[in-house]
Structure formats: structure tokens, C-alpha cells
Design an enzyme around this catalytic site. Sequence first.
Site, PDB file in Angstrom:
ATOM      1  NE  ARG A  52      36.272  14.456  96.499  1.00  0.00           N
ATOM      2  CZ  ARG A  52      36.354  15.287  97.529  1.00  0.00           C
ATOM      3  NH1 ARG A  52      35.756  16.469  97.459  1.00  0.00           N
ATOM      4  NH2 ARG A  52      36.992  14.948  98.610  1.00  0.00           N
ATOM      5  CE  LYS A  82      40.144   3.990  75.645  1.00  0.00           C
ATOM      6  NZ  LYS A  82      40.847   2.997  74.820  1.00  0.00           N
ATOM      7  CG  HIS A  87      46.422   0.829  68.636  1.00  0.00           C
ATOM      8  ND1 HIS A  87      45.831   1.010  67.405  1.00  0.00           N
ATOM      9  CD2 HIS A  87      46.603   2.075  69.141  1.00  0.00           C
ATOM     10  CE1 HIS A  87      45.653   2.308  67.190  1.00  0.00           C
ATOM     11  NE2 HIS A  87      46.116   2.966  68.226  1.00  0.00           N
ATOM     12  CD  GLU A 130      45.968   6.026  65.691  1.00  0.00           C
ATOM     13  OE1 GLU A 130      44.992   5.265  65.553  1.00  0.00           O
ATOM     14  OE2 GLU A 130      46.846   5.856  66.564  1.00  0.00           O
ATOM     15  CG  HIS A 151      50.657  -0.266  72.186  1.00  0.00           C
ATOM     16  ND1 HIS A 151      49.460  -0.457  72.842  1.00  0.00           N
ATOM     17  CD2 HIS A 151      50.625   1.008  71.739  1.00  0.00           C
ATOM     18  CE1 HIS A 151      48.742   0.658  72.780  1.00  0.00           C
ATOM     19  NE2 HIS A 151      49.427   1.553  72.111  1.00  0.00           N
ATOM     20  NE  ARG A 155      37.115   4.542  73.490  1.00  0.00           N
ATOM     21  CZ  ARG A 155      37.060   5.693  74.107  1.00  0.00           C
ATOM     22  NH1 ARG A 155      36.016   5.978  74.884  1.00  0.00           N
ATOM     23  NH2 ARG A 155      38.027   6.594  73.980  1.00  0.00           N
ATOM     24  CG  ASN A 203      42.560  -0.509  71.222  1.00  0.00           C
ATOM     25  OD1 ASN A 203      42.867   0.682  71.212  1.00  0.00           O
ATOM     26  ND2 ASN A 203      41.900  -1.069  72.222  1.00  0.00           N
ATOM     27  CG  HIS A 237      51.029   5.856  69.036  1.00  0.00           C
ATOM     28  ND1 HIS A 237      50.880   4.688  69.754  1.00  0.00           N
ATOM     29  CD2 HIS A 237      49.791   6.189  68.599  1.00  0.00           C
ATOM     30  CE1 HIS A 237      49.596   4.351  69.763  1.00  0.00           C
ATOM     31  NE2 HIS A 237      48.915   5.244  69.070  1.00  0.00           N
TER      32      HIS A 237
HETATM   33  P1  NAD Z   1      52.432  15.163  70.906  1.00  0.00           P
HETATM   34  O1  NAD Z   1      51.373  15.779  71.706  1.00  0.00           O
HETATM   35  O2  NAD Z   1      53.717  14.820  71.581  1.00  0.00           O
HETATM   36  O3  NAD Z   1      52.751  16.103  69.658  1.00  0.00           O
HETATM   37  C1  NAD Z   1      53.780  15.748  68.759  1.00  0.00           C
HETATM   38  C2  NAD Z   1      54.773  16.902  68.565  1.00  0.00           C
HETATM   39  O4  NAD Z   1      54.175  17.883  67.734  1.00  0.00           O
HETATM   40  C3  NAD Z   1      55.166  17.629  69.853  1.00  0.00           C
HETATM   41  O5  NAD Z   1      56.520  17.981  69.760  1.00  0.00           O
HETATM   42  C4  NAD Z   1      54.308  18.893  69.821  1.00  0.00           C
HETATM   43  O6  NAD Z   1      54.906  19.949  70.524  1.00  0.00           O
HETATM   44  C5  NAD Z   1      54.255  19.175  68.361  1.00  0.00           C
HETATM   45  N1  NAD Z   1      53.090  19.904  67.875  1.00  0.00           N
HETATM   46  C6  NAD Z   1      51.801  19.773  68.266  1.00  0.00           C
HETATM   47  N2  NAD Z   1      51.006  20.500  67.465  1.00  0.00           N
HETATM   48  C7  NAD Z   1      51.808  21.114  66.573  1.00  0.00           C
HETATM   49  C8  NAD Z   1      51.573  21.979  65.465  1.00  0.00           C
HETATM   50  N3  NAD Z   1      50.325  22.314  65.101  1.00  0.00           N
HETATM   51  N4  NAD Z   1      52.635  22.425  64.770  1.00  0.00           N
HETATM   52  C9  NAD Z   1      53.910  22.035  65.098  1.00  0.00           C
HETATM   53  N5  NAD Z   1      54.198  21.206  66.107  1.00  0.00           N
HETATM   54  C10 NAD Z   1      53.137  20.748  66.831  1.00  0.00           C
HETATM   55  O7  NAD Z   1      51.947  13.820  70.184  1.00  0.00           O
HETATM   56  P2  NAD Z   1      50.597  13.328  69.506  1.00  0.00           P
HETATM   57  O8  NAD Z   1      51.035  12.412  68.446  1.00  0.00           O
HETATM   58  O9  NAD Z   1      49.660  14.434  69.199  1.00  0.00           O
HETATM   59  O10 NAD Z   1      49.907  12.497  70.689  1.00  0.00           O
HETATM   60  C11 NAD Z   1      50.546  11.357  71.236  1.00  0.00           C
HETATM   61  C12 NAD Z   1      49.937  11.091  72.587  1.00  0.00           C
HETATM   62  O11 NAD Z   1      48.559  10.847  72.443  1.00  0.00           O
HETATM   63  C13 NAD Z   1      50.536   9.876  73.263  1.00  0.00           C
HETATM   64  O12 NAD Z   1      50.844  10.206  74.589  1.00  0.00           O
HETATM   65  C14 NAD Z   1      49.416   8.849  73.219  1.00  0.00           C
HETATM   66  O13 NAD Z   1      49.446   7.968  74.322  1.00  0.00           O
HETATM   67  C15 NAD Z   1      48.209   9.731  73.250  1.00  0.00           C
HETATM   68  N6  NAD Z   1      46.992   9.128  72.683  1.00  0.00           N
HETATM   69  C16 NAD Z   1      45.873   9.184  73.415  1.00  0.00           C
HETATM   70  C17 NAD Z   1      44.686   8.669  72.923  1.00  0.00           C
HETATM   71  C18 NAD Z   1      43.416   8.815  73.701  1.00  0.00           C
HETATM   72  O14 NAD Z   1      42.398   8.238  73.300  1.00  0.00           O
HETATM   73  N7  NAD Z   1      43.410   9.567  74.776  1.00  0.00           N
HETATM   74  C19 NAD Z   1      44.659   8.081  71.652  1.00  0.00           C
HETATM   75  C20 NAD Z   1      45.837   8.029  70.917  1.00  0.00           C
HETATM   76  C21 NAD Z   1      47.008   8.562  71.449  1.00  0.00           C
HETATM   77  N1  GLY Z   2      42.404   5.438  70.980  1.00  0.00           N
HETATM   78  C1  GLY Z   2      41.489   4.397  71.278  1.00  0.00           C
HETATM   79  C2  GLY Z   2      40.291   4.858  72.036  1.00  0.00           C
HETATM   80  O1  GLY Z   2      40.079   6.028  72.257  1.00  0.00           O
HETATM   81  O2  GLY Z   2      39.541   4.048  72.473  1.00  0.00           O
END
Ligand code: NAD
Ligand code: GLY
Length: 364
Positions: free
Chosen positions: A121, A143, A248, A185, A252, A241, A245, A266
Site C-alpha cells: 500500500r 505520474k 501530445h 520535451e 500520440h 497541468r 501535453n 515518443h
Molecule cells: P526508456 O526508459 O525506454 O529509455 C530509452 C532507451 O535508452 C532504453 O533503451 C534505455 O535502456 C536506454 N538508456 C537509458 N538511459 C541511458 C543512458 N544514460 N545511456 C544509454 N542508454 C540509456 O525511454 P524514455 O524515453 O526515457 O522514457 C519513455 C517512457 O516514459 C514511456 O514509457 C513514457 O510513457 C514515459 N513517460 C512518462 C511520463 C510521466 O510523467 N510519468 C512523461 C513522459 C514519458
Molecule cells: N508528462 C505530463 C505530465 O507529467 O503531466
Amino acid sequence: MSETIRVGLGDRSYDIHVGAGLLARSSELLSPFARGTVPVVTDSHVAKLHLDPLVASLTQAGIKPLPIVLAPGEGTKSFAGLERLTTELLRANVDRGGLIVALGGGVIGDLVGFAAGVLKRGVDFAQIPTTLLSQVDSSVGGKTAINVPEGKNLVGMFHQPRIVIADIATLKTLPRRELLAGYAEVVKYGALGDAEFFDWLEANGAKALAGDAAALTRIVAHSCRMKADIVARDERETGERALLNLGHTFGHALEAATGFSDRLLHGEGVAIGTVLALNLSAKLGLSPQTDATRFAKHLKAVGLPAAIADIPGPRPEADTLIAAMAHDKKVKDGKLTFVLAKGLGHAFTSRDVPLDAVRSVLSA
Ligand code: NAD
Ligand code: GLY
């Protein structure tokens, strides 16, 4: 040289530390939250490159790290990935007074945050983002989510980290394409709320992307500050907030139409999507077309795609994209929500956009 940004959320407030070389002194930053064994969850790419200095720093400080290495990629952000991770965390006897560390990109951060939120929890977690996208966006704001067959990020929760440590030196090993995707971003923050920051990026963005530590620290810290301020005012996205987006809804749809494949990351979708949102704003007479053109020019200058035609392979049809938007989770009461701009730096949310204008922008 490092910067600290506070996310002001009452008794759930936390600091974001941004700078070069923070991994090596992470125990100092993590020790106020660490108890007993500390699981460090990462993926196998990041483990090879950046796990050792973190483990060494924790061990030296008398904290026992327990590395958990998962497969890289979106597939890990799934029910199967969640089951595997929570099982390992339970076997490691993580309790509610403990701390779980997420070391990696947004995939690891989103999965670990969600696992921490539901384990017993709610257990505390720390974000140590290692991609530009995760440093400027996903590690901040709480998030968390996994993907399900019905769509991306559809099962999740708000669960704020206790601390975020963004070591910009980890970005040196990031593939250029991933670095640029994160940069999309960053420029988005300029377009949504800070025209001066966009001016600065036009002059200095390329330097940051070439690895200049001072410029990189500035873009990560400034982006985090902008996001932290918005999250502090609207944690649950009931209003402001949603401005995060920008680009986005279009992005998307482009990702969906290209099958969430290697054709479009993305961040690349967000880059093109932000140009489309600015084009739509111009079409509706809200902002000058020169702003959209200027924004696209900067994306192209650093090597990002800026138009649908820049996506390799067959061009997604306007109607396919509109259908994808209708399935997006930002649809409320059957109406499409768009973030538009009254000029660079002045984004606002609109639920009153004629579909003809959207179709025309998608077909141009
Ligand atoms: P990811 O975590 O898949 O990383 C991209 C690639 O880079 C992977 O292959 C990873 O292994 C590699 N990598 C990571 N750090 C590295 C480094 N320092 N050196 C070499 N390789 C490295 O992708 P991302 O773009 O970081 O994140 C995408 C995810 O984030 C999606 O799932 C998306 O939905 C999510 N996201 C979440 C939010 C949120 O607010 N929570 C916002 C935007 C995106
Ligand atoms: N990535 C959009 C948010 O965190 O609200």
C-alpha cells in the site's frame, strides 16, 4: 555545479538535484530516506553503464544496495513486468519504511513508481533518471503507469518520489536519437510557457546537445523548475497541468499510426505534434504562423523531425490520425482536447476546435 529545485507539495514536497557527477555522491542525497537493504531497479543497458558508481556510493555509506536488472524497452512497463518486479521486491523483504531506487529512463521510472505505490500500500521511491526525457519530464510530478493492450499508460497512479537525482553526466552515453527525443520535451516547455527560454534554446540548445555541462544543467534545471511549479499548482491535472501535453494529442496519434514502432520515438512525435499544435493555433487565428515556422526551424536545426513528411515510411492519413485521437485518453465527453498557443510561450487548453481545421493541418 549543481542546482536544486523544490517541488512544493506540502508534506510530500521533494527536491530535484540536477548536475554532473551526482551519481557518485548519491548516497549523501539518498541516506535520509534509505533504511536497510535498498533495491536499485534498472534495465540492462543502464546497468552496464551507470549502476557501478551508484552501488559503490551506497556501499561506501553503509547502505546495502540490491540491484534488480530488467529488460530494456516498453514491454517491461506491463502487468508481467510489474508482477516480476513486485515479486522480487517482496522476496527482498522491502517494507513500508524502506526506499526503492529507480535508475533509468521513463520506462524504469514509471514502472518502479507504480510498483512502489502499490507494494504494501505504498513504499517510498527515488528517481535517478538517465535519459534526457526522464530528467526533464517523467521523473518529476509523480505520474506512474504501465501499458496494457488497450493503450499506453492506462493503468497507473499518482505517487510522488521522495527525491529526484538527475546526473547530466549519464546523458553522455545516451544514443543521439534518444537525446534529441528528450530535447523535444525541453523546447515544448519554451513553447508552452516561456518564450525567453525558447530564445535561449535557439542560441544555446545545440551546445547543450553537444554535451556542454553548463548548458545541459541549465536546460534540465529550467525544465524541471517549470514542471515543478505547474505540478505544485495542479498535481492531479484538473487544469493547468494539461498544458504539459502540448503537442501530445497529435504526437500520440502519430505514434499510434506508426504502430509505436522505431519509425517514431515518443519525443519525435511530440516534436512534430508541437509544430502541428502551433500550425493549428495559426490556422485558428490565435497565433502568428511565423511562430510555428520558427519553432519548426529550430527543431530541424538540431536534427529533430518537424513535419509528418519527416516520418520515414508511408505517410499516416489525416483520418487515421483523427481516429487515433478519438481513442486517446484525453477525450472527455466525446470532445477532443487540444493544447493550443496564443503565440510562443502562451499555451492554453481548448475543447472547442473544429475538426475541419484539424484535418486541414494534418493534410498540409
Ligand atoms: P526508456 O526508459 O525506454 O529509455 C530509452 C532507451 O535508452 C532504453 O533503451 C534505455 O535502456 C536506454 N538508456 C537509458 N538511459 C541511458 C543512458 N544514460 N545511456 C544509454 N542508454 C540509456 O525511454 P524514455 O524515453 O526515457 O522514457 C519513455 C517512457 O516514459 C514511456 O514509457 C513514457 O510513457 C514515459 N513517460 C512518462 C511520463 C510521466 O510523467 N510519468 C512523461 C513522459 C514519458
Ligand atoms: N508528462 C505530463 C505530465 O507529467 O503531466
